[in-house]
Motif scaffolding. Structure first.
Motif, short mmCIF file in Angstrom:
data_model
loop_
_atom_site.label_atom_id
_atom_site.label_comp_id
_atom_site.label_asym_id
_atom_site.label_seq_id
_atom_site.Cartn_x
_atom_site.Cartn_y
_atom_site.Cartn_z
N SER A 67 110.46 81.42 -20.33
CA SER A 67 110.90 80.08 -19.94
C SER A 67 111.82 79.55 -21.04
N GLY A 119 111.50 76.96 -22.89
CA GLY A 119 110.70 76.55 -24.05
C GLY A 119 110.26 77.71 -24.92
N ILE A 120 109.91 78.81 -24.28
CA ILE A 120 109.50 80.00 -25.04
C ILE A 120 110.71 80.61 -25.75
N HIS A 173 113.34 79.10 -26.79
CA HIS A 173 113.66 78.23 -27.92
C HIS A 173 112.73 78.52 -29.10
N GLU A 174 111.43 78.65 -28.82
CA GLU A 174 110.48 78.94 -29.91
C GLU A 174 110.74 80.31 -30.50
N GLN A 184 111.40 78.41 -14.69
CA GLN A 184 111.41 77.01 -15.13
C GLN A 184 110.06 76.42 -14.70
N ASP A 208 100.87 72.90 -27.66
CA ASP A 208 102.12 73.66 -27.72
C ASP A 208 101.96 75.05 -27.09
N LYS A 254 102.69 76.09 -22.91
CA LYS A 254 103.92 76.60 -22.31
C LYS A 254 103.80 78.07 -21.93
N CYS A 272 104.24 79.27 -18.09
CA CYS A 272 105.22 80.33 -17.81
C CYS A 272 104.58 81.46 -17.00
#
Length: 134
Positions: free
Chosen positions: A37, A39-40, A42-43, A75, A88, A91, A95
């Motif tokens: 996803s 968010g993943i 980005h991390e 998404q 946190d 996510k 996902c």
């Protein structure tokens, strides 16, 4: 098999040999499909950059590009309520749900403690390797 990989597994696999690196190889080779996803990603990128500064001999950006290009990108909607003690980590569960992954590879105790939530098995990398890569 579709799987979600926690950031600690990605970093371990990218920078050190062992079960995590073999899981990464299996995803790159198409034997397992990584579900990601935004968010993943980005991390992964943020934490990977920190490790690349310490170990510049690893081509982390290239690996991440390959993983993203072969992954199922989803998404996920937010979870209806928090699941993990560390919010946190939710996510990764969101996902997995959005992408139909039944397994999350993780070394994170917060995630491991909620294994079984919505039918999602959360396994340490060695156990994932033993159960799904033999």
């Amino acid at each position: 098999m579709k799987l979600v990989m926690d950031t600690n597994v990605l970093i371990s696999g990218a920078f050190y040999p062992g079960p995590s690196s073999r899981i990464l190889d299996a995803c790159v080779q198409g034997r397992h499909q990584l579900v990601l996803s935004p968010g993943i990603i980005h991390e992964y990128s943020r934490v990977g950059e920190e490790f690349t500064n310490k170990r510049p001999n690893v081509s982390f950006d290239r690996l991440l590009d390959i993983l993203i290009s072969t992954a199922l990108l989803v998404q996920p909607p937010p979870l209806p309520q928090p699941v993990c003690e560390d919010p946190d980590d939710d996510k990764f569960i969101a996902c997995a749900l959005a992408g139909g992954a039944k397994v999350i590879a993780s070394g994170d105790n917060h995630l491991l403690s909620v294994s079984g939530y919505a039918g999602i098995e959360i396994l340490r990398p060695k156990r994932f390797e033993d159960e799904y890569m033999r």
